[in-house]
Design a protein around this motif. Structure first.
Motif, PDB file in Angstrom:
ATOM      1  N   SER A 102       1.133  11.261  -5.042  1.00  0.00           N
ATOM      2  CA  SER A 102       1.340   9.819  -4.898  1.00  0.00           C
ATOM      3  C   SER A 102       0.032   9.028  -4.915  1.00  0.00           C
ATOM      4  O   SER A 102      -0.085   8.030  -5.618  1.00  0.00           O
ATOM      5  CB  SER A 102       2.116   9.517  -3.610  1.00  0.00           C
ATOM      6  N   THR A 103      -0.961   9.495  -4.150  1.00  0.00           N
ATOM      7  CA  THR A 103      -2.221   8.756  -4.093  1.00  0.00           C
ATOM      8  C   THR A 103      -3.052   8.966  -5.354  1.00  0.00           C
ATOM      9  O   THR A 103      -3.462   8.003  -6.011  1.00  0.00           O
ATOM     10  CB  THR A 103      -3.031   9.161  -2.850  1.00  0.00           C
ATOM     11  N   SER A 139       0.818  -1.223   0.000  1.00  0.00           N
ATOM     12  CA  SER A 139       0.000   0.000   0.000  1.00  0.00           C
ATOM     13  C   SER A 139       0.845   1.263   0.000  1.00  0.00           C
ATOM     14  O   SER A 139       0.346   2.347  -0.292  1.00  0.00           O
ATOM     15  CB  SER A 139      -0.944  -0.004   1.205  1.00  0.00           C
ATOM     16  N   SER A 140       2.138   1.136   0.321  1.00  0.00           N
ATOM     17  CA  SER A 140       3.017   2.307   0.346  1.00  0.00           C
ATOM     18  C   SER A 140       3.801   2.475  -0.956  1.00  0.00           C
ATOM     19  O   SER A 140       4.684   3.324  -1.035  1.00  0.00           O
ATOM     20  CB  SER A 140       4.007   2.192   1.510  1.00  0.00           C
ATOM     21  N   LYS A 184       3.851   2.341  -5.523  1.00  0.00           N
ATOM     22  CA  LYS A 184       3.105   2.410  -6.778  1.00  0.00           C
ATOM     23  C   LYS A 184       3.373   1.189  -7.654  1.00  0.00           C
ATOM     24  O   LYS A 184       2.713   0.995  -8.676  1.00  0.00           O
ATOM     25  CB  LYS A 184       3.461   3.683  -7.552  1.00  0.00           C
ATOM     26  N   TYR A 193      -0.631  13.166  -0.918  1.00  0.00           N
ATOM     27  CA  TYR A 193      -1.965  12.719  -1.330  1.00  0.00           C
ATOM     28  C   TYR A 193      -2.167  12.935  -2.825  1.00  0.00           C
ATOM     29  O   TYR A 193      -2.614  12.029  -3.537  1.00  0.00           O
ATOM     30  CB  TYR A 193      -3.067  13.452  -0.558  1.00  0.00           C
ATOM     31  N   VAL A 237      -0.870   5.256  -4.735  1.00  0.00           N
ATOM     32  CA  VAL A 237      -0.211   4.828  -3.496  1.00  0.00           C
ATOM     33  C   VAL A 237      -1.110   5.192  -2.311  1.00  0.00           C
ATOM     34  O   VAL A 237      -1.513   6.342  -2.165  1.00  0.00           O
ATOM     35  CB  VAL A 237       1.170   5.501  -3.347  1.00  0.00           C
ATOM     36  N   LYS A 238      -1.393   4.229  -1.454  1.00  0.00           N
ATOM     37  CA  LYS A 238      -2.391   4.431  -0.405  1.00  0.00           C
ATOM     38  C   LYS A 238      -1.823   4.986   0.898  1.00  0.00           C
ATOM     39  O   LYS A 238      -2.533   5.635   1.665  1.00  0.00           O
ATOM     40  CB  LYS A 238      -3.112   3.113  -0.132  1.00  0.00           C
ATOM     41  N   GLU A 239      -0.578   4.680   1.196  1.00  0.00           N
ATOM     42  CA  GLU A 239      -0.004   5.184   2.449  1.00  0.00           C
ATOM     43  C   GLU A 239       1.467   5.493   2.264  1.00  0.00           C
ATOM     44  O   GLU A 239       2.106   5.019   1.318  1.00  0.00           O
ATOM     45  CB  GLU A 239      -0.188   4.165   3.572  1.00  0.00           C
ATOM     46  N   GLN A 240       1.998   6.317   3.150  1.00  0.00           N
ATOM     47  CA  GLN A 240       3.385   6.740   3.031  1.00  0.00           C
ATOM     48  C   GLN A 240       4.349   5.671   3.551  1.00  0.00           C
ATOM     49  O   GLN A 240       4.003   4.845   4.393  1.00  0.00           O
ATOM     50  CB  GLN A 240       3.593   8.052   3.782  1.00  0.00           C
TER      51      GLN A 240
END
Length: 681
Positions: free
Chosen positions: A335-336, A63-64, A66, A332, A341-344
């Motif tokens: 990246s998101t 989740s962190s 891509k 956000y 990408v969902k989390e750092q």
């Protein structure tokens, strides 16, 4: 440029002889080339998934991230090594001021010190905002634009000092259309649902960022609208990515007087001096029509809106180095929203990568000394020279090129310089000052050093020893103006072969084909082929040979245009053709060089596969990369590289040996009729 691979420091150069008894480690060895095969997928249906889908099934994208795959695994390993360098430097209380350790340690510490980052806030960029607020007219606007460049905030137009493409022995000043807040100009105009949504999110992002630096919502929204409107105007007068591929069309040398006629408001002699240069009598203008439009934009857009745009340029450039709320909002959107990408990542990974990006020249010196196997340069050169020899044979046997052009191609190939491993002379970063006081101030100081390094080249002889990558960067590049390839040291590493020698199929599939073969082919792709043996942009082909070459490159454009990535999104064949040509040339040259090895001539099976099959599997392994849908869409919109799936399936479907190796037949999805298979080099 290419992609490639890198994992833990596998000192395969010192592996045991095959004649020695197998150790327990060797007996338990799991071959990474064949262990990820998904036998439920036929090779001729999708070789990318046949070779790699077993790994993808077992390793979903975190989740962190891509993407996931060989690059991600490798980068994590690199980060671990760099982390040790950073932490040991940060913990060295005796590091002398001005030393490499002090600079690495202080930069890393300042990034990890979130308490001080929150305490300092945006104070370090407030003086810059004040300068922007003091703008009263177009001349003061232009003066501020120049000042922002010096601190690493490009805007309004592109500016660089680099080699003159038509006289590569000297440096020249270039100006061009600028980069934008969105990844490419088409993001501002495409009306499909995906891009419409991204523009909406971008507007929200701009509003949120202005609110985070103390603008009330109504004003922040107005600022966001102003920035988006101005960037859209800039994008409208900017060329598309495909139109940036022609070096001739993007090379327009002008005198200062001529450039002033395009943008009378700029007064380029004064602007160049403000940018830190003197004795400049000509400038290479990449896109003249952009500067004609810029003249109108400078005077049509209100000063208030220009001020907002410049503040956004500063905020956007340094968001990662500012307090958490700003950095989070930046993450956000970029990246998101853009990459899915969902989390750092953990903080240390972010700061390790930031430190390496800023001080890679210093970190590289430690990396070479403490983490690199001895003999790396020699092994890389050995493989590279073998690939070059094969290339010479191929040029000699081409049936579509005249002897006149062949002789010039051979001369260019022979003169091509191969820089491998690491620089013999490192850049002098002694003038760079860093401390533990402020992360963003350190970033600004690094930018200022980089800018001064760039403009310091002007008027001096071209430095042929300079590298534009670090030894710990898992990538490589071809520079047409230098007629050179650069292959950093870490490309010697092959994942999964820690402590043992990879077999030749693997060495030539990854290091030979997708590295040296790929980069050398860039010297002969649609762009590189326009430069001669000395790196000058000049036509060294006969007219007939050039026409035959372009007919072949048109075929690869057509081939890749037909590949569908997501819903209705296709690979952009025109935009990616240089990389596609290099992939095709690279895998062919790697195969031909492999055939000359003992393994390449053997009929013995390796893990149940023939030598040629193993070579193609190794090439597929080099591209074991899975990406989020958002990241794939962004890649299609803004990257000159095709997605990994088509960097495998595309070139392999043009190679007759691949058809023979895996019995590809008519009706298979990867099957292309013999007369449609692209043959170039």
């Amino acid at each position: 440029m290419k992609k490639i691979t890198f994992i833990t420091i596998s000192t395969f150069l010192f592996a045991c002889s095959n004649n020695e008894p197998k150790t327990e480690s060797e007996a338990n060895f799991i071959d990474p080339v064949t262990s990820h095969i998904d036998s439920s997928i036929a090779p001729g249906e999708n070789f990318f998934l046949f070779a790699n889908n077993g790994w993808f099934k077992a390793n979903p994208i975190p989740s962190s991230e891509k993407s996931n795959g060989i690059f991600r695994t490798i980068q994590d390993t690199i980060n671990e090594s760099i982390k040790k360098i950073c932490e040991s430097s940060a913990n060295d209380a005796k590091a002398a001021k001005g030393s490499n350790k002090q600079k690495i340690g202080d930069f890393y510490h300042s990034g990890m010190d979130t308490i001080t980052i929150e305490k300092v806030g945006i104070a370090p960029i407030i003086p810059t905002f004040s300068k922007i607020d003091a703008i009263t007219d177009v001349p003061s606007l232009l003066n501020t634009i120049a000042e922002l460049y010096k601190m690493g905030v490009p805007n309004t137009f592109g500016f660089t000092v680099t080699r003159d493409e038509k006289k590569s022995s000297q440096y020249a000043v270039y100006v061009s259309q600028p980069r934008l807040g969105l990844p490419d100009r088409d993001y501002y105009f495409n009306t499909d649902e995906r891009n419409t949504s991204i523009r909406s999110e971008y507007s929200k992002h701009l509003t949120a960022m202005f609110e985070l630096i103390a603008y009330e919502n109504k004003i922040a929204k107005k600022n966001a609208d102003g920035v988006l409107a101005l960037e859209t105007t800039i994008a409208k007068s900017s060329r598309k990515m495909e139109d940036l591929r022609d070096p001739y069309k993007n090379y327009n040398k002008m005198s200062i007087v001529q450039l002033n006629k395009l943008t009378p408001s700029v007064k380029w002699e004064e602007m160049i001096q403000k940018l830190g240069l003197t004795n400049v009598d000509s400038i290479i203008v990449a896109q003249p029509e952009y500067f004609t439009a810029l003249e109108k934009t400078l005077n049509a857009v209100s000063l208030d809106n220009w001020k907002v745009y410049l503040k956004w340029s500063v905020l956007n450039r340094f968001a990662d180095y500012l307090p958490k709320k700003i950095a989070d909002q930046d993450f956000y959107f970029y990246s998101t929203v853009l990459d899915g990408v969902k989390e750092q990542k953990p903080r240390w990974k972010t700061i390790v990568e930031s430190t390496d990006a800023s001080l890679g020249e210093l970190i590289g010196q430690v990396y070479v000394e403490e983490y690199l196997p001895k003999g790396t340069k020699e092994k890389l050169l050995e493989i590279g020279n073998n690939i070059r020899d094969v290339y010479a044979e191929h040029i000699k046997s081409l049936d579509w090129m005249s002897d006149v052009t062949k002789a010039k191609a051979q001369s260019k190939l022979k003169k091509l310089n191969m820089k491998v491993g690491y620089p013999d002379k490192w850049k002098d970063m002694s003038a760079l000052e860093l401390s533990r006081n402020s992360y963003v101030e350190n970033a600004i100081n690094v930018n200022k050093w980089g800018y001064n390094f760039m403009i310091g080249k002007f008027g001096k002889p071209v430095n042929k020893d300079e590298w534009e990558m670090y030894p710990q960067t898992y990538n490589a590049y071809y520079d047409p103006t230098m007629n050179e390839i650069v292959v950093p040291a870490c490309n010697i590493i092959v994942p999964g072969f820690e402590g043992r020698m990879p077999d030749d199929a693997v060495l030539y599939g990854i290091i030979g084909g997708s590295t040296f073969g790929h980069e050398i082919t860039h010297g002969f792709d649609d762009q590189g082929s326009l430069y001669d043996e000395n790196g000058n942009l000049t036509d060294w082909w006969t007219k007939e040979d050039r026409q035959k070459f372009e007919a072949k490159t048109n075929l690869i454009v057509e081939q890749f245009n037909n590949y569908v990535v997501l819903d209705s999104m296709h690979v952009r064949g025109e935009n990616t053709q240089g990389e596609n040509i290099a992939d095709l040339g690279g895998v062919i040259m790697g195969l031909e060089a492999f055939k000359k090895t003992k393994q390449g001539q053997s009929t013995e099976l390796f893990g149940g596969y023939t030598a040629t099959q193993r070579y193609f599997l190794a090439y597929g392994y080099a591209w074991m990369v899975n990406r989020t849908d958002a990241s794939l869409a962004k890649q299609i919109m803004s990257d000159v590289h095709s997605p990994a799936e088509f960097r495998i399936n595309g070139p392999l479907s043009d190679i007759d040996e691949f058809y023979k190796a895996f019995t590809i037949k008519e009706g298979d999805k990867m099957y292309r009729p013999a007369d449609k298979r692209v043959k170039i080099w």
